[in-house]
Write a protein that holds these residues in place. Sequence first.
Motif, short mmCIF file in Angstrom:
data_model
loop_
_atom_site.label_atom_id
_atom_site.label_comp_id
_atom_site.label_asym_id
_atom_site.label_seq_id
_atom_site.Cartn_x
_atom_site.Cartn_y
_atom_site.Cartn_z
N PRO A 116 6.65 1.44 9.26
CA PRO A 116 5.34 2.11 9.29
C PRO A 116 4.27 1.37 8.50
O PRO A 116 3.07 1.64 8.66
N LEU A 117 4.69 0.40 7.67
CA LEU A 117 3.71 -0.37 6.91
C LEU A 117 2.85 -1.25 7.80
O LEU A 117 1.81 -1.76 7.34
N THR A 118 3.24 -1.46 9.05
CA THR A 118 2.43 -2.29 9.94
C THR A 118 1.04 -1.68 10.18
O THR A 118 0.17 -2.35 10.72
N ALA A 119 0.84 -0.44 9.77
CA ALA A 119 -0.48 0.18 9.90
C ALA A 119 -1.47 -0.39 8.89
O ALA A 119 -2.68 -0.14 9.00
N GLU A 155 8.41 -0.31 1.34
CA GLU A 155 8.20 1.08 1.78
C GLU A 155 8.41 2.04 0.61
O GLU A 155 7.68 3.04 0.48
N HIS A 156 9.36 1.72 -0.25
CA HIS A 156 9.68 2.60 -1.39
C HIS A 156 8.55 2.60 -2.42
O HIS A 156 8.09 3.66 -2.84
N VAL A 157 8.10 1.40 -2.80
CA VAL A 157 7.15 1.32 -3.93
C VAL A 157 5.71 1.58 -3.51
O VAL A 157 4.84 1.76 -4.38
N THR A 158 5.42 1.58 -2.20
CA THR A 158 4.04 1.85 -1.77
C THR A 158 3.88 3.26 -1.20
O THR A 158 2.83 3.58 -0.64
N ALA A 159 4.91 4.08 -1.36
CA ALA A 159 4.80 5.48 -0.93
C ALA A 159 3.71 6.18 -1.73
O ALA A 159 3.30 5.71 -2.80
N ASP A 160 3.23 7.31 -1.24
CA ASP A 160 2.13 8.02 -1.91
C ASP A 160 2.48 8.41 -3.34
O ASP A 160 1.64 8.33 -4.23
N ALA A 216 2.36 -1.98 -11.47
CA ALA A 216 1.30 -1.38 -10.65
C ALA A 216 1.87 -0.54 -9.52
O ALA A 216 1.17 0.31 -8.96
N HIS A 217 3.16 -0.74 -9.24
CA HIS A 217 3.82 0.02 -8.17
C HIS A 217 4.94 0.89 -8.71
O HIS A 217 5.88 1.25 -7.99
N GLY A 218 4.85 1.23 -10.00
CA GLY A 218 5.79 2.19 -10.59
C GLY A 218 7.14 1.64 -10.94
O GLY A 218 8.06 2.41 -11.25
N VAL A 219 7.31 0.32 -10.92
CA VAL A 219 8.60 -0.29 -11.26
C VAL A 219 8.48 -0.92 -12.64
O VAL A 219 7.62 -1.77 -12.87
N ILE A 220 9.32 -0.49 -13.55
CA ILE A 220 9.17 -0.89 -14.95
C ILE A 220 10.42 -1.59 -15.47
O ILE A 220 11.52 -1.42 -14.95
N ASN A 221 10.20 -2.42 -16.50
CA ASN A 221 11.35 -2.96 -17.21
C ASN A 221 11.99 -1.86 -18.03
O ASN A 221 13.19 -1.65 -17.99
N ASP A 222 11.16 -1.17 -18.80
CA ASP A 222 11.58 0.04 -19.50
C ASP A 222 10.33 0.78 -19.92
O ASP A 222 9.24 0.20 -19.99
#
Length: 424
Positions: A116-119, A155-160, A216-222
Amino acid sequence: MPEHPLNRPAYARLLASARRVVELHNGEVEGGASVPGPTEAERNAIQGLLGTAYSPGARTLRVPLAKLDAALRRSRNEGLVDVLEAVGPPLRRRRDEERERERLREEVLAPALNSPLTAHDWYRDWLGRTAKGTVTWLTNEKKTQRLARAVRILEHVTADDPPRLTRQDLAARTAGDTKALEPRTPLATLVLGALAERTGLPRSDSAEAARALWEAHGVINDDLSSRVLVLGLPAAGAGLGEWLTGAAALGVPFQVTLHQLVTLPITVTAPVVSVCENPAVLRTAAERLGAACPPLLCTEGWPAAAFHRLASAIRANGGRLRYHGDFDAAGVAMTRYAIARHAAEPWRMTAADYTSRVDDSFPELSGAAALGPTPWDPGLAEAMARHGRAVHEESVIDDLLRDLAGGPVPVLPGPEDARPSGRA
């Protein structure tokens, strides 16, 4: 096993040319071979094999493969394909190989094309660039799942409202391997290229830039190392809200971690919050304005997840952000991203602000080719490219402090005027 009689220098170029043509025709004996500029030994050997005389002046010997195949069957009772296999290496069926490559390419690309990211423009741009190199390499190496894993991660990290995860947890969930997204692994490099495309931040191999893109996409080291520096920002809420309110009353800078923001939620009602990039700005504001300083955040370089969460809390109650950064490629990219993600207003980030300060004594603008647009003021990018100099925040602290103070900035007392507290 005895060496094949035709595995001799006099036949080498003829058989090499025949091999190329037979491989291109997928093992079929079609077309012709040629030997340009033949030596006397080559001419004699080929004429003897075919039973055909060539003109002594012929600059190229052209041999129909069907005729060569028939001559070999008469003289050796083996066809051209048998001879080529015998002298080695094994024949390739290039049409079959091309069909297999195309099948593998489709298998590599299918998950990405069906996402769906192709949008989104950024995704299509990234995929178009990736297809030119990485997809070809993945196809040739038969690594058909790597792009699919990258797409699952995107798809996971760019979800709303993506869940907050460590990089290891994200890797385990999407790739089945906690180490798949370690720095500079092929999968991490692929994903970070897409995230850079999405955010407009420059692509970089630095650990700081990678951390910024992940956070910036909610993924952290800690959630303890992710933090934001705060001055003059009172807030409501047990624990963290009380600490921020107390620090604001004292004019003391306060480091806020992502862990605190998650476990001790706060409510912020400040109508305008200024944001800077360099801690020297916030420290000088604390020193010269103290408790009179209006709300000020410092990203300390690339914004971390803690900054994004606090910025969201500010905006949740109608607050506005205004952003200032360095006049360099990274500062422009961060300003652009702050505007896109948090609707921030550029703060003293115009062409006029830049040209009023820049001169030849400032450092050269590195990464000018990756400067990117400045849509809030297109003239800024043009001016920076023209001057080729960077203007860092330390050079404009007085301007920023005047804005924060709403007028002249108090002058600090000299050392001779300083008095210990409580003394006459």
